[in-house]
Enzyme design. Structure first.
Site, mmCIF file in Angstrom:
data_model
loop_
_atom_site.group_PDB
_atom_site.id
_atom_site.type_symbol
_atom_site.label_atom_id
_atom_site.label_comp_id
_atom_site.label_asym_id
_atom_site.label_seq_id
_atom_site.Cartn_x
_atom_site.Cartn_y
_atom_site.Cartn_z
ATOM 1 N N ASP A 190 43.467 52.932 42.705
ATOM 2 C CA ASP A 190 43.740 51.524 42.383
ATOM 3 C C ASP A 190 44.388 50.869 43.597
ATOM 4 O O ASP A 190 45.311 51.420 44.200
ATOM 5 C CB ASP A 190 44.670 51.442 41.165
ATOM 6 C CG ASP A 190 44.707 50.050 40.564
ATOM 7 O OD1 ASP A 190 44.341 49.890 39.388
ATOM 8 O OD2 ASP A 190 45.106 49.093 41.282
ATOM 9 N N LEU B 104 46.202 48.245 43.574
ATOM 10 C CA LEU B 104 47.442 47.553 43.192
ATOM 11 C C LEU B 104 47.430 46.117 43.694
ATOM 12 O O LEU B 104 48.261 45.705 44.506
ATOM 13 C CB LEU B 104 48.693 48.311 43.661
ATOM 14 C CG LEU B 104 48.871 49.694 43.057
ATOM 15 C CD1 LEU B 104 50.150 50.354 43.551
ATOM 16 C CD2 LEU B 104 48.877 49.637 41.522
ATOM 17 N N THR B 105 46.454 45.372 43.224
ATOM 18 C CA THR B 105 46.480 43.926 43.394
ATOM 19 C C THR B 105 47.580 43.411 42.458
ATOM 20 O O THR B 105 48.247 44.207 41.790
ATOM 21 C CB THR B 105 45.143 43.300 42.958
ATOM 22 O OG1 THR B 105 45.001 43.492 41.532
ATOM 23 C CG2 THR B 105 43.957 43.928 43.687
ATOM 24 N N SER C 189 39.492 40.341 37.234
ATOM 25 C CA SER C 189 39.088 40.210 35.832
ATOM 26 C C SER C 189 39.388 38.865 35.165
ATOM 27 O O SER C 189 38.983 38.658 34.027
ATOM 28 C CB SER C 189 39.770 41.313 35.008
ATOM 29 O OG SER C 189 41.165 41.066 34.926
ATOM 30 N N THR D 126 31.305 43.602 30.920
ATOM 31 C CA THR D 126 31.806 42.612 29.971
ATOM 32 C C THR D 126 30.674 41.938 29.199
ATOM 33 O O THR D 126 29.543 41.844 29.694
ATOM 34 C CB THR D 126 32.599 41.544 30.746
ATOM 35 O OG1 THR D 126 32.918 40.469 29.874
ATOM 36 C CG2 THR D 126 31.809 40.974 31.923
ATOM 37 N N ASP D 127 31.003 41.403 28.030
ATOM 38 C CA ASP D 127 30.016 40.631 27.269
ATOM 39 C C ASP D 127 29.728 39.273 27.916
ATOM 40 O O ASP D 127 28.741 38.616 27.580
ATOM 41 C CB ASP D 127 30.479 40.438 25.806
ATOM 42 C CG ASP D 127 31.805 39.702 25.653
ATOM 43 O OD1 ASP D 127 32.440 39.368 26.676
ATOM 44 O OD2 ASP D 127 32.205 39.456 24.495
ATOM 45 N N GLU D 128 30.608 38.862 28.863
ATOM 46 C CA GLU D 128 30.445 37.522 29.443
ATOM 47 C C GLU D 128 29.165 37.389 30.264
ATOM 48 O O GLU D 128 28.723 36.277 30.551
ATOM 49 C CB GLU D 128 31.650 37.164 30.315
ATOM 50 C CG GLU D 128 32.945 37.180 29.527
ATOM 51 C CD GLU D 128 34.063 36.330 30.125
ATOM 52 O OE1 GLU D 128 33.806 35.586 31.086
ATOM 53 O OE2 GLU D 128 35.176 36.405 29.594
ATOM 54 N N TYR E 89 33.389 34.768 37.738
ATOM 55 C CA TYR E 89 33.729 36.125 37.268
ATOM 56 C C TYR E 89 32.521 36.784 36.617
ATOM 57 O O TYR E 89 32.121 37.892 36.991
ATOM 58 C CB TYR E 89 34.904 36.066 36.276
ATOM 59 C CG TYR E 89 35.042 37.342 35.448
ATOM 60 C CD1 TYR E 89 35.446 38.536 36.035
ATOM 61 C CD2 TYR E 89 34.729 37.351 34.074
ATOM 62 C CE1 TYR E 89 35.550 39.709 35.283
ATOM 63 C CE2 TYR E 89 34.828 38.510 33.322
ATOM 64 C CZ TYR E 89 35.234 39.693 33.937
ATOM 65 O OH TYR E 89 35.326 40.851 33.190
ATOM 66 N N SER E 90 31.926 36.103 35.623
ATOM 67 C CA SER E 90 30.834 36.766 34.892
ATOM 68 C C SER E 90 29.610 36.957 35.782
ATOM 69 O O SER E 90 28.883 37.953 35.636
ATOM 70 C CB SER E 90 30.491 36.018 33.603
ATOM 71 O OG SER E 90 30.187 34.673 33.838
ATOM 72 N N SER F 157 29.735 37.627 38.961
ATOM 73 C CA SER F 157 29.996 38.803 39.817
ATOM 74 C C SER F 157 29.851 40.092 39.012
ATOM 75 O O SER F 157 29.364 41.099 39.538
ATOM 76 C CB SER F 157 31.382 38.702 40.475
ATOM 77 O OG SER F 157 32.417 38.835 39.510
ATOM 78 N N LYS F 158 30.260 40.077 37.746
ATOM 79 C CA LYS F 158 30.090 41.275 36.907
ATOM 80 C C LYS F 158 28.594 41.506 36.632
ATOM 81 O O LYS F 158 28.123 42.647 36.632
ATOM 82 C CB LYS F 158 30.863 41.141 35.587
ATOM 83 C CG LYS F 158 32.374 41.174 35.726
ATOM 84 C CD LYS F 158 32.944 42.498 36.257
ATOM 85 C CE LYS F 158 32.821 43.627 35.269
ATOM 86 N NZ LYS F 158 33.546 44.844 35.749
ATOM 87 N N ASN G 188 36.332 40.852 24.306
ATOM 88 C CA ASN G 188 37.736 40.643 24.696
ATOM 89 C C ASN G 188 38.666 41.725 24.148
ATOM 90 O O ASN G 188 38.698 41.959 22.943
ATOM 91 C CB ASN G 188 38.244 39.297 24.159
ATOM 92 C CG ASN G 188 37.728 38.138 24.962
ATOM 93 O OD1 ASN G 188 36.519 37.927 25.031
ATOM 94 N ND2 ASN G 188 38.614 37.382 25.560
ATOM 95 N N PRO H 239 49.633 27.015 25.603
ATOM 96 C CA PRO H 239 48.516 26.163 26.048
ATOM 97 C C PRO H 239 47.187 26.562 25.420
ATOM 98 O O PRO H 239 46.742 27.697 25.550
ATOM 99 C CB PRO H 239 48.481 26.398 27.564
ATOM 100 C CG PRO H 239 49.114 27.735 27.775
ATOM 101 C CD PRO H 239 50.031 28.010 26.622
#
Ligand code: NAD
Ligand code: DAU
Length: 361
Positions: free
Chosen positions: A34, A36-37, A86, A135-137, A161-162, A164-165, A190, A216
């Site tokens: 990892d 570690l971002t 993510s 991911t489902d996205e 994001y989606s 790139s995935k 999710n 929010p």
């Protein structure tokens, strides 16, 4: 042993903890790579400090020489690939890191895995697996009466994001089709549960409600997600790793579609009962903190996963309902407010030097 990438993040750390706690796998060591971002937190792995079967390595999946060295040194029977950028909102503000880590990083891992796999003896090569966590996205956004996503739903990613995935999923598919690499891909809905970074809806709402801050809600709060407890995602990944067929895709979901506003109201109701002090500070009910804010650009309206294939072929189904999973999650955040404070203050980033300095390489 297995090589896990991104095992200091939310799902990855839950996966590593569950793996090493389960007697079926407990004896099988994990090398945890990892970078570690901001999203990686070795405090999540603090309970493994004295566990000889966990080796933490701070490093980048885009570092081909490092990945090759880890494969040659530790000779894993599988790679479970969680590492990614993510968060959708971050991808809107700065897509570059998403393209680099999610696409180039997955490509680098695939190339290293392919080279390593090609050098394995016949039996080892046959049983080797590269499990890609997605991911489902990638499937895009559903209308109110559309059927849930299946493994054959066409890809229509809408956010950086989606997209790139989706690109990484295509690379994984191609490395199987062209080179025969024994890959498995999972597309999950999710997640929520312990150790989720408080930028995502559920932990953000819990943390803000306890602090008396606004909750929010983007747009009208009627965007729908299909929520799955993280422990169930981990058990699904274990099932796919042990029983999935190379080249196959498995959708993972909770059969639990809910609009965001309902999620937030459920959390508020639980906190009213479990945290009377913050409820009093919020005028009696945490719900009074709900604030509608500007919508996320390109905000997908609805996701829903059809998880019949993994049930039918591998016998997996979720064990938590949303009622049981969210109660556990709220309890975890109440019991671990220090963890949240250290994440919010950035103090968690000093932990690597304190706790893991001598074990990182
Ligand atoms: P996360 O952001 O909490 O953790 C990601 C981890 O990857 C962090 O520990 C980070 O340090 C590490 N990482 C980032 N870039 C890296 C790099 N270049 N090299 C090595 N490590 C790097 O993410 P998460 O929510 O735990 O998601 C894990 C995976 O599951 C991701 O691939 C994500 O797309 C997928 N997924 C997430 C969800 C969800 O609801 N969170 C649902 C479905 C699929
Ligand atoms: O569907 C799987 C995906 O779920 C994963 O691939 C992603 O890695 C993960 O981050 C998650 O993406 P979402 O964008 O759905 O999660 P997030 O928690 O950011 O938002 C959930 C919903 O809540 C979404 O409709 C946006 C909304 N939201 C989010 C935040 C952070 C709000 O209304 N207010 C907020 O402050």
């Amino acid at each position: 042993m297995i090589l896990v990438t991104g095992g200091a993040g939310f799902i990855g750390s839950n996966f590593v903890l569950n793996w090493l706690a389960d007697p079926t796998h407990g004896a099988e060591p994990v090398v945890n790579l990892d970078l570690l971002t901001y999203a990686g937190n070795t405090e999540n792995l603090a309970s493994l400090r004295d566990n000889e079967r966990h080796l933490f390595v701070q490093g980048d999946i885009r570092d081909a020489a490092l990945v090759q060295k880890l494969l040659q040194t530790h000779r894993p029977r599988a790679i479970v690939h969680f590492a990614a950028e993510s968060h959708v909102d971050r991808s809107i503000h700065g897509p570059g890191e998403f393209i680099s880590t999610n696409i180039h990083g997955t490509y680098t891992l695939l190339q290293a895995a392919r080279e390593y796999w090609a050098g394995l003896a016949e039996q080892e090569a046959k049983s080797f697996r590269f499990l890609h966590v997605s991911t489902d996205e990638v499937y895009g956004s559903l209308g109110p009466s559309d059927s849930a996503f299946t493994e054959t739903t066409p890809y229509q990613p809408n956010s950086p994001y989606s997209a790139s995935k989706a690109a990484s999923d295509h690379l994984v598919r191609a490395w199987h089709h062209t080179y025969g690499l024994p890959v498995l891909t999972t597309n999950c809905s999710n997640n929520y549960g312990p150790f989720q970074f408080p930028e995502k809806l559920i932990p953000l709402v819990i943390a803000n409600a306890l602090a008396g801050k606004p909750l929010p809600i983007y747009g009208d709060g009627m965007n729908v997600r299909d929520w799955l407890y993280v422990g169930d995602h981990c058990s699904a990944i274990r099932a796919v790793l042990s029983k999935g067929h190379p080249g196959e895709v498995y959708n993972i979901g909770g059969w639990n579609e809910m609009p965001n506003l309902e999620i937030v109201k459920t959390i508020c109701g639980l906190l009213d009962a479990k945290s009377p002090e913050s409820a009093r500070a919020a005028g009696g009910r945490h719900e009074s903190l709900i604030t509608f804010v500007k919508d996320r650009p390109g905000h997908d309206r609805r996701y829903a996963i059809n998880a019949e294939k993994i049930n039918r072929e591998l016998g997996w189904k979720p064990s938590e309902t949303f009622t049981s999973g969210i109660a556990k999650t709220v309890d975890w955040y109440l019991a671990n407010q220090d963890w949240v404070s250290r994440v919010q203050s950035g103090a968690y980033r000093d932990w690597i030097a304190q706790q893991y300095g001598s074990r990182s390489s």
